[in-house]
Design a protein around this motif. Structure first.
Motif, PDB file in Angstrom:
ATOM      1  N   PRO A   1       0.837  -1.206   0.000  1.00 37.95           N
ATOM      2  CA  PRO A   1       0.000   0.000   0.000  1.00 37.95           C
ATOM      3  C   PRO A   1       0.871   1.254   0.000  1.00 37.95           C
ATOM      4  O   PRO A   1       1.854   1.336   0.731  1.00 37.95           O
ATOM      5  CB  PRO A   1      -0.808  -0.131   1.301  1.00 37.95           C
ATOM      6  N   GLN A   2       0.516   2.211  -0.843  1.00 34.57           N
ATOM      7  CA  GLN A   2       1.319   3.422  -0.998  1.00 34.57           C
ATOM      8  C   GLN A   2       0.550   4.699  -0.662  1.00 34.57           C
ATOM      9  O   GLN A   2       1.099   5.802  -0.772  1.00 34.57           O
ATOM     10  CB  GLN A   2       1.853   3.520  -2.443  1.00 34.57           C
ATOM     11  N   ASP A   3      -0.698   4.567  -0.244  1.00 30.87           N
ATOM     12  CA  ASP A   3      -1.529   5.740   0.019  1.00 30.87           C
ATOM     13  C   ASP A   3      -0.907   6.640   1.085  1.00 30.87           C
ATOM     14  O   ASP A   3      -0.536   6.174   2.169  1.00 30.87           O
ATOM     15  CB  ASP A   3      -2.935   5.315   0.478  1.00 30.87           C
ATOM     16  N   GLY A   4      -0.789   7.915   0.761  1.00 33.91           N
ATOM     17  CA  GLY A   4      -0.312   8.902   1.713  1.00 33.91           C
ATOM     18  C   GLY A   4       1.195   8.969   1.876  1.00 33.91           C
ATOM     19  O   GLY A   4       1.708   9.894   2.516  1.00 33.91           O
ATOM     20  N   LEU A   5       1.915   8.002   1.299  1.00 33.98           N
ATOM     21  CA  LEU A   5       3.365   7.958   1.518  1.00 33.98           C
ATOM     22  C   LEU A   5       4.105   9.028   0.720  1.00 33.98           C
ATOM     23  O   LEU A   5       5.149   9.520   1.155  1.00 33.98           O
ATOM     24  CB  LEU A   5       3.908   6.571   1.176  1.00 33.98           C
TER      25      LEU A   5
ATOM     26  N   VAL B   1       8.305  -0.658  -9.307  1.00 32.97           N
ATOM     27  CA  VAL B   1       6.868  -0.917  -9.405  1.00 32.97           C
ATOM     28  C   VAL B   1       6.134  -0.254  -8.236  1.00 32.97           C
ATOM     29  O   VAL B   1       5.093   0.391  -8.415  1.00 32.97           O
ATOM     30  CB  VAL B   1       6.588  -2.430  -9.446  1.00 32.97           C
ATOM     31  N   ASN B   2       6.689  -0.387  -7.037  1.00 35.60           N
ATOM     32  CA  ASN B   2       6.059   0.221  -5.862  1.00 35.60           C
ATOM     33  C   ASN B   2       6.188   1.735  -5.869  1.00 35.60           C
ATOM     34  O   ASN B   2       5.240   2.449  -5.501  1.00 35.60           O
ATOM     35  CB  ASN B   2       6.663  -0.360  -4.589  1.00 35.60           C
ATOM     36  N   TRP B   3       7.342   2.244  -6.276  1.00 41.28           N
ATOM     37  CA  TRP B   3       7.545   3.686  -6.302  1.00 41.28           C
ATOM     38  C   TRP B   3       6.585   4.347  -7.278  1.00 41.28           C
ATOM     39  O   TRP B   3       6.048   5.431  -7.001  1.00 41.28           O
ATOM     40  CB  TRP B   3       8.996   3.999  -6.680  1.00 41.28           C
ATOM     41  N   LEU B   4       6.338   3.707  -8.406  1.00 44.53           N
ATOM     42  CA  LEU B   4       5.404   4.265  -9.385  1.00 44.53           C
ATOM     43  C   LEU B   4       3.970   4.241  -8.878  1.00 44.53           C
ATOM     44  O   LEU B   4       3.146   5.049  -9.309  1.00 44.53           O
ATOM     45  CB  LEU B   4       5.536   3.518 -10.715  1.00 44.53           C
ATOM     46  N   GLU B   5       3.656   3.325  -7.977  1.00 47.38           N
ATOM     47  CA  GLU B   5       2.348   3.367  -7.324  1.00 47.38           C
ATOM     48  C   GLU B   5       2.276   4.551  -6.365  1.00 47.38           C
ATOM     49  O   GLU B   5       1.228   5.182  -6.210  1.00 47.38           O
ATOM     50  CB  GLU B   5       2.098   2.061  -6.555  1.00 47.38           C
ATOM     51  N   ARG B   6       3.385   4.867  -5.733  1.00 49.21           N
ATOM     52  CA  ARG B   6       3.447   6.001  -4.806  1.00 49.21           C
ATOM     53  C   ARG B   6       3.433   7.329  -5.563  1.00 49.21           C
ATOM     54  O   ARG B   6       2.896   8.327  -5.090  1.00 49.21           O
ATOM     55  CB  ARG B   6       4.704   5.899  -3.937  1.00 49.21           C
TER      56      ARG B   6
END
Length: 480
Positions: free
Chosen positions: A63-67, A200-205
């Motif tokens: 989960p990347q919401d708010g990060l 992949v995770n950073w692009l979600e953030r």
């Protein structure tokens, strides 16, 4: 015994550390000696072995919401007035079970940040910091001043033309960490996988970058990191149901990409630049077989030792640069680069207020972690087959070289390119910057080679203006 070893690894991370700026410290050579010793007793990973290891498996996405908002840097301590771009830094978890997280720093462009491409920068080592070395010493927006507490703006920072993302990789480098000590025994394959998971995770953030043109750049041992990550991205783009990364090109500088040419090119460079004698050079040529199947004899080892002694305490990463000493200020580098810069960075990044502003865990930050290289598990003898695969794809492939570097010199890069056996499209010519020769360039079929005149291993440090000119040409896809 296994527990004891892991404890040793964990606590040794605080001890086996150093930086590029140390006189005589050569992180790449340290790990290469270990790998060459291992090759005597085991077969090395072939291209097929590595490719098989890169086969796709579902990637962890947390989960990347708010990060993103939490990662925004309000202001770095000592930051000069008038900063007109946004900065972010923090951690991206790549393995929640192990507690493995990689640290990043993003410097957005002051102009056109919403349309400029995204560039991921990787330093090598293996085990050296992309933030402390890459961002703070080379191509980032700031330099640490000699007072160790204030920053000055780098007017030739690469974020002038791109949004630049610096990644501390693998875990154990810089501010990146793992809660599982065995993770510090890693290698090329796991580093590529973790870097891909990070992206992949950073692009979600940062979803605004998902469709943006994306480039990979790096130097030294990133000659392994960058092509391997690029290959993994292209492979996964074909089969993933997750984020497709819009990779457009790679640029690797003074890049360690082939062990044979790294050796032959280095000793030829030493000889041609009057760092070793005719007799030592002839001894190496006559007694050393640097091919993958070659045997390093006692005579070869002896001549290599003589070469090390002969070149004395010349700074191998920039053979014409002065060393850091109390009298350094009275002997400026020909590139006007302060040879004590690493000392300033070390003190600055170990200031609690600085670490807090970066959202970093309180640690003893180091430029390089020698232990990472000491326990490096897999390292192909050459990545030229990977580069050939990338040349056959639709992406841009550039190799660049600062011509005063003795560690992975311009001769090594030229010998490596010769092994690729690609044809010349645009013959060698000098490229110009502000009325002077900035370097030379050759346009090959699906490959570009550029030299930066007067630059050492860390091109943007020694020749920042020429470095930015080269980098702008790379993004534009035009020969400089």
């Amino acid at each position: 015994m296994k527990i004891i070893f892991h404890l040793f690894v964990h606590f040794s991370l605080l001890m086996f550390v150093s930086c590029y700026g140390d006189n005589g410290y050569d992180p790449l050579e340290n790990v290469l000696k270990i790998q060459r010793s291992r090759r005597k007793t085991q077969n090395h990973a072939s291209k097929e072995d590595v490719t098989a290891e890169y086969s796709y498996s579902p990637v962890y996405v947390g989960p990347q919401d708010g990060l993103k908002d939490a990662d925004k840097i309000t202001e770095l301590p000592g930051q000069p007035a008038g900063v007109e771009f946004d900065q972010y830094s923090g951690y991206v978890t790549v393995d929640p079970n192990h507690g493995r997280a990689l640290f990043y720093y993003l410097a957005q462009s002051p102009v056109n940040s919403s349309t400029n491409p995204l560039v991921l920068w990787l330093n090598g080592g293996p085990g050296c910091s992309s933030f402390g070395n890459g961002a703070m010493m080379e191509l980032g927006p700031f330099r640490v001043n000699a007072d160790n507490t204030t920053l000055s703006q780098n007017k030739y920072a690469w974020n002038k033309v791109a949004n630049v993302l610096f990644l501390e990789s693998p875990a154990g480098v810089g501010f990146s960490y793992s809660n599982t000590s065995s993770d510090y025994q890693t290698g090329d394959i796991q580093t590529a996988k973790d870097s891909y998971t990070f992206l992949v995770n950073w692009l979600e953030r940062f979803p605004d970058y998902k469709t943006r043109d994306f480039y990979l750049a790096g130097e030294s041992y990133a000659g392994h990191y960058v092509p391997q990550l690029a290959q993994l991205i292209l492979q996964n783009n074909k089969i993933t149901n997750q984020t497709v990364i819009n990779l457009k090109g790679i640029a690797i500088g003074n890049a360690y990409i082939d062990d044979e040419t790294a050796n032959t090119g280095m000793f030829d460079y030493f000889w041609s630049h009057a760092l070793i004698s005719d007799e030592i050079h002839e001894g190496i040529v006559s007694n050393c077989n640097f091919t993958e199947v070659g045997t390093i004899t006692a005579a070869c080892d002896d001549y290599q030792s003589q070469a090390t002694t002969a070149r004395s305490n010349i700074y191998i990463y920039d053979i014409y640069a002065p060393l850091c000493s109390p009298s350094s200020n009275s002997t400026p580098s020909i590139s006007e680069f302060d040879p004590c810069t690493q000392n300033y960075i070390y003190t600055y990044l170990n200031t609690p207020a600085v670490q807090q502003s970066l959202h970093a865990k309180p640690v003893q930050w180091e430029s390089c972690n020698t232990l990472i290289g000491l326990y490096w598990k897999d390292m192909p003898f050459t990545v030229l087959p990977v580069i050939q695969d990338l040349m056959a794809s639709d992406i841009r492939v550039w190799i660049y070289s600062g011509d005063t570097d003795g560690r992975v010199p311009v001769t090594s890069s030229r010998y490596s390119i010769n092994k690729l056996q690609t044809s010349v499209k645009t013959p060698w010519y000098p490229w110009m910057y502000e009325g002077e020769v900035g370097g030379c360039v050759v346009g090959y079929q699906n490959l570009t080679f550029v030299t930066i005149r007067g630059a050492g291993h860390f091109v943007p440090s020694y020749q920042p203006a020429r470095g930015l000119a080269f980098f702008s040409s790379f993004l534009e896809g035009k020969l400089p």
